[in-house]
Design an enzyme around this catalytic site. Sequence first.
Site, short mmCIF file in Angstrom:
data_model
loop_
_atom_site.label_atom_id
_atom_site.label_comp_id
_atom_site.label_asym_id
_atom_site.label_seq_id
_atom_site.Cartn_x
_atom_site.Cartn_y
_atom_site.Cartn_z
N GLU A 180 -56.72 -46.92 37.79
CA GLU A 180 -55.33 -46.49 37.56
C GLU A 180 -54.41 -47.70 37.40
O GLU A 180 -53.34 -47.76 37.99
CB GLU A 180 -54.84 -45.61 38.72
CG GLU A 180 -55.59 -44.29 38.84
CD GLU A 180 -55.06 -43.40 39.96
OE1 GLU A 180 -54.41 -43.92 40.89
OE2 GLU A 180 -55.28 -42.18 39.90
N GLU A 260 -60.70 -37.75 37.98
CA GLU A 260 -60.36 -37.33 39.33
C GLU A 260 -59.69 -35.97 39.26
O GLU A 260 -58.48 -35.86 39.05
CB GLU A 260 -59.40 -38.34 40.00
CG GLU A 260 -60.04 -39.67 40.34
CD GLU A 260 -59.16 -40.58 41.20
OE1 GLU A 260 -58.04 -40.16 41.58
OE2 GLU A 260 -59.61 -41.70 41.50
#
Length: 493
Positions: A180, A260
Site C-alpha cells: 500500500e 485484501e
Amino acid sequence: MGARLLYLLLLGLLYEQPRGDRSFTIDDDQNCFKKDGVCFHYISGSIHYFRIPAIYWKDRLMKMYMTGLNAIQIYVPWNFHEPEPGMFNFEGDGALEHFLDLANETGLLVIVRPGPYICSEWDMGGLPAWLLNKKDIVLRSSDPDYLSAVNSWLSVLLPRLRPRLYNNGGNIISVQVENEYGSYHACDYSYMRHLFHTFRLYLGDDVVLFTTDGNTDRELKCGSLQGMHATVDFGPADDAKKAFDLLRRYQPTGPLVNSEYYTGWLDYWGGNHSTASPQMVSHGLQTILEMGANVNMYMFEGGTNFGYWNGADYKEQYKPITTSYDYDAPLTEAGDPTEKLFALRSVISQFLPVPEGPMPPPTPKYDYGVVKLQKVGDITDFLDILCPGGPIVTRYPITFEDAKQYFGFMLYRTRVPWEIPDMTSLSDPFNGVRDRAYITIDGSFTGVLERDHVRMINVTGSAGDWLDILVENMGRINFGSFVNDLKVKCITH
Ligand SMILES: *[C@@H]1O[C@H](CO)[C@@H](O)[C@H](O)[C@H]1NC(C)=O
Ligand SMILES: *[C@@H]1O[C@H](CO)[C@@H](O)[C@H](O)[C@H]1NC(C)=O
Ligand SMILES: *[C@@H]1O[C@H](CO)[C@@H](O)[C@H](O)[C@H]1NC(C)=O
C-alpha cells in the site's frame, strides 16, 4: 525433412518453456493468470505464521485447504527475522521455509509479501526499530541509510525464496513489492523502482511481481509502477465494480485482483471487538468471484500479537492495537472454524471443487483453573535482576532506541531536587511520553501520564526522594506518516 521439422518444433517448444511444464504467468489477452499454460484463478486467505505457534501451523493450513482455498497469502516481518542488524532468525516461529513446506504439503500455493514494509498492525509495520538509531532517517524512501539496510535484508531473504518460486519447482506463485505504498506521503518512485530492480535481481525475470493499494486515484498513482501488476484492496461494504473499474485505469489488462478482502477488522485497546457478519462477508465474496476476479481474504486466520509485537495506528491520536489479532476472521484466534468459514466455503463451492471430507475439529482446550497472582514485591526491588548491567547514567533522559532496548518498559529515575510540599504539576508539555508513564515518588504510586490523553498530574515530595517514571512502549505506529515513532521520554517539571 519431416524429422528435421519435428526437431525444430520440439526445439521451439523447449525454448518457450525452459523449465518443463511449470509456469505461472499473466495473460494480458485473456486477462487471467496462467498456471502451466491454463487460465487460473486464486481464492486465497491471509495467515501470518508469526502470529501462530509453529506447532499449530499444519492444523490451520489444513483447515484453510478444507475450506476450498487454493492459495494462502503471507507477510514476512523484517523486524521479526532481523532483531539486530545482521543477526537473522529463521527458526522456531520464524521458520519461514518450514512453513512454506507445510503449505506445499497441504496442497496450497503461496503469495508472498516480503515488504520490506508490511503494515500488518505489527510493530512499526515490520520495519526494525533499530533503523531509528539514525534519528532523521526517512523510512520507505530513497534515503541511503534506509536503502542500505533494505538491501542487506533483501539479499538474505529473497535468495531463500527463489528456489521456492513456482517456476523453479516451489509453490510461490507471486510476490508483492512494498505494501500500500500509495497511502504513504513520500510517493517516491525511485524507491519503488529500486525495490523492483532488487526483487528482479534476486528472484529472476519471470516471477509475477505485483503491488497492492487502496482503491483511490492518489493511492494507485503513487503505489503502482510499470512492470508490476497493480491490485487493489477493499472490503464487503465497498462497491466491487467501482473498485475494479478504478483499478482498470491503472492496470488496463491482466487478471483483476483484490489482495485484501476484509473478513473483519482489527481491534484497539479500549475499543469494542470488531465484527463483520458472515452473510455480508460471504455475499461480498460471491460478488467478487462472479466478476471473475482473484481474491485474497484478509485475514483468514488472524492469530495473536505475542510479546510486544503489536503496532498502533495514529488517527488524531495514538491508538495501540490489542494483543489479540482475532480479526473476527473465519478461523478464530484459537484456530477454530466459525459460521463465517462455512458460509464462505459454500460460496467457494460454486466456483471451485471443495475437498471431500470433514473439517478438522476445533483445537482442544484445557481448563487451567483459577490462576492466583501473588505480589512478590515492587519493580524497584528487582532492579539488579531486571537490569544486571546496572543503570545507564545520563544528564537528560534518552529514548528506548538510544538505550537499544526497543520493546517493553524502561524505568527512568531521578531525585526530587527540592521540597515540594504543595500540589505541583508534573507535566509533559511536548507530549513526549511514549506511550504511558507510571509515576511513583518515594515508592508511592502517584499517577499516570499518557500520550495524547493525560499530559499533567499533581505531585508532592521531599528533596532527595526517588522520582520513578516507568514508561511503557505500547507499540510503534504501523501506518501513515508517523512511522518514525521513537519511544521518547521528555518530561519536565
Ligand atoms: C511440494 O509438494 C509436492 C507434492 O504435493 C511435491 O511433489 C514437491 O516435491 C513439493 N515441493 C517442495 C519444494 O517441497
Ligand atoms: C462499545 O459498544 C457499546 C455497546 O454497543 C457502546 O455503548 C460503546 O460506546 C462502544 N464503545 C466504543 C469505545 O466504541
Ligand atoms: C493540580 O493542582 C492545581 C492547583 O492546585 C489545580 O488547579 C488542578 O486542577 C490540579 N490538576 C489535577 C490534574 O489534579
